[in-house]
Design a protein around this motif. Structure first.
Motif, PDB file in Angstrom:
ATOM      1  N   GLU A   1       8.165  -2.070  -1.073  1.00 23.48           N
ATOM      2  CA  GLU A   1       7.406  -0.386  -0.744  1.00 23.48           C
ATOM      3  C   GLU A   1       9.455  -0.810   0.710  1.00 23.48           C
ATOM      4  O   GLU A   1       9.404  -1.057   1.792  1.00 23.48           O
ATOM      5  CB  GLU A   1       6.262  -0.029   0.421  1.00 23.48           C
ATOM      6  N   SER A   2       9.659   0.660   1.338  1.00 16.69           N
ATOM      7  CA  SER A   2      10.034   1.252   2.191  1.00 16.69           C
ATOM      8  C   SER A   2      10.313   2.318   2.851  1.00 16.69           C
ATOM      9  O   SER A   2       9.321   3.169   1.745  1.00 16.69           O
ATOM     10  CB  SER A   2      11.905   1.066   2.058  1.00 16.69           C
TER      11      SER A   2
ATOM     12  N   CYS B   1       9.405   3.074  -3.565  1.00 19.56           N
ATOM     13  CA  CYS B   1       8.458   2.254  -4.013  1.00 19.56           C
ATOM     14  C   CYS B   1       9.248   1.215  -5.235  1.00 19.56           C
ATOM     15  O   CYS B   1       9.713   1.991  -6.194  1.00 19.56           O
ATOM     16  CB  CYS B   1       7.470   1.555  -4.355  1.00 19.56           C
ATOM     17  N   ALA B   2      10.759   0.206  -4.845  1.00 22.70           N
ATOM     18  CA  ALA B   2      11.396   0.288  -6.228  1.00 22.70           C
ATOM     19  C   ALA B   2      10.712  -1.298  -6.882  1.00 22.70           C
ATOM     20  O   ALA B   2       9.608  -2.276  -6.594  1.00 22.70           O
ATOM     21  CB  ALA B   2      12.843  -0.744  -5.213  1.00 22.70           C
TER      22      ALA B   2
ATOM     23  N   GLY C   1       1.040   3.702  -8.494  1.00 23.34           N
ATOM     24  CA  GLY C   1       0.048   4.322  -7.622  1.00 23.34           C
ATOM     25  C   GLY C   1       0.327   4.490  -6.378  1.00 23.34           C
ATOM     26  O   GLY C   1       0.929   3.164  -6.354  1.00 23.34           O
ATOM     27  N   TRP C   2       0.063   5.442  -5.285  1.00 23.90           N
ATOM     28  CA  TRP C   2      -0.007   5.024  -3.740  1.00 23.90           C
ATOM     29  C   TRP C   2      -0.558   5.032  -3.467  1.00 23.90           C
ATOM     30  O   TRP C   2      -2.382   5.814  -3.796  1.00 23.90           O
ATOM     31  CB  TRP C   2       0.723   5.909  -3.689  1.00 23.90           C
ATOM     32  N   PHE C   3      -1.846   4.307  -2.782  1.00 21.00           N
ATOM     33  CA  PHE C   3      -3.174   3.984  -1.833  1.00 21.00           C
ATOM     34  C   PHE C   3      -2.617   3.936  -0.718  1.00 21.00           C
ATOM     35  O   PHE C   3      -1.703   3.254   0.001  1.00 21.00           O
ATOM     36  CB  PHE C   3      -3.170   2.045  -2.261  1.00 21.00           C
ATOM     37  N   ARG C   4      -3.273   4.088  -0.178  1.00 18.48           N
ATOM     38  CA  ARG C   4      -3.824   3.991   1.698  1.00 18.48           C
ATOM     39  C   ARG C   4      -4.600   3.644   2.054  1.00 18.48           C
ATOM     40  O   ARG C   4      -5.324   3.609   1.655  1.00 18.48           O
ATOM     41  CB  ARG C   4      -3.224   5.046   2.940  1.00 18.48           C
TER      42      ARG C   4
ATOM     43  N   TYR D   1       0.373   1.022   0.136  1.00 17.65           N
ATOM     44  CA  TYR D   1       1.190   0.451  -0.685  1.00 17.65           C
ATOM     45  C   TYR D   1       1.154   1.514  -1.837  1.00 17.65           C
ATOM     46  O   TYR D   1       0.771   1.846  -2.202  1.00 17.65           O
ATOM     47  CB  TYR D   1      -0.687  -0.320  -0.811  1.00 17.65           C
ATOM     48  N   CYS D   2       2.146   0.778  -2.677  1.00 19.40           N
ATOM     49  CA  CYS D   2       2.600   0.742  -3.882  1.00 19.40           C
ATOM     50  C   CYS D   2       2.140  -0.429  -4.467  1.00 19.40           C
ATOM     51  O   CYS D   2       1.695  -1.267  -4.521  1.00 19.40           O
ATOM     52  CB  CYS D   2       3.688   0.802  -4.525  1.00 19.40           C
ATOM     53  N   ALA D   3       1.133   0.494  -5.521  1.00 25.95           N
ATOM     54  CA  ALA D   3       0.831  -0.504  -6.847  1.00 25.95           C
ATOM     55  C   ALA D   3       1.068  -0.008  -7.747  1.00 25.95           C
ATOM     56  O   ALA D   3       1.152   0.920  -8.496  1.00 25.95           O
ATOM     57  CB  ALA D   3      -0.358  -0.231  -6.886  1.00 25.95           C
TER      58      ALA D   3
END
Length: 119
Positions: free
Chosen positions: A6-7, A22-23, A35-38, A95-97
């Motif tokens: 992530e960046s 998210c690469a 997905g994007w989590f936080r 977080y990217c997942a």
């Protein structure tokens, strides 16, 4: 295995915008969803946006609907989270997942990026 980086996090004032990236690398052909989590201090991890890889369909939590947009660039194997109208309560580690073929859960995770929204 899929590797995710992530960046794009940082500090922004309320009402501002940020775009997270998210690469993905590795076995990207096995990805079925991203997905994007936080996770904010003292709170559980929350799924805020998801994208089904094959269809491109998206979904959002009620807390971010209408303000956040998840998108992808297939050529770059990159997923983005555009965050607009940010609020102090959006402050969290994001977080990217990725979810792989045959998996019922997100089982590949990035390292996380801090987003801080000041009031």
């Amino acid at each position: 295995q899929v590797q995710l980086v992530e960046s794009g996090g940082g500090l922004v004032q309320a009402g501002g915008s940020l775009r997270l990236s998210c690469a993905a690398s590795g076995r990207t052909f096995s990805i079925t969803a991203m997905g994007w989590f936080r996770q904010a201090p003292g709170k559980e991890r929350e799924l805020v946006a998801a994208l089904i890889w094959s269809w491109g369909s998206t979904s959002y939590s009620d807390s971010v609907k209408g303000r956040f947009t998840i998108s992808r660039d297939n050529a770059k194997n990159t997923v983005y989270l555009q965050m607009n109208s940010l609020k102090p309560e959006d402050t969290a580690v994001y977080y990217c997942a990725a979810r792989g073929v045959g998996s019922p859960k997100y089982d590949n995770w990035g390292q996380g990026t801090q987003v801080t929204v000041s009031s």
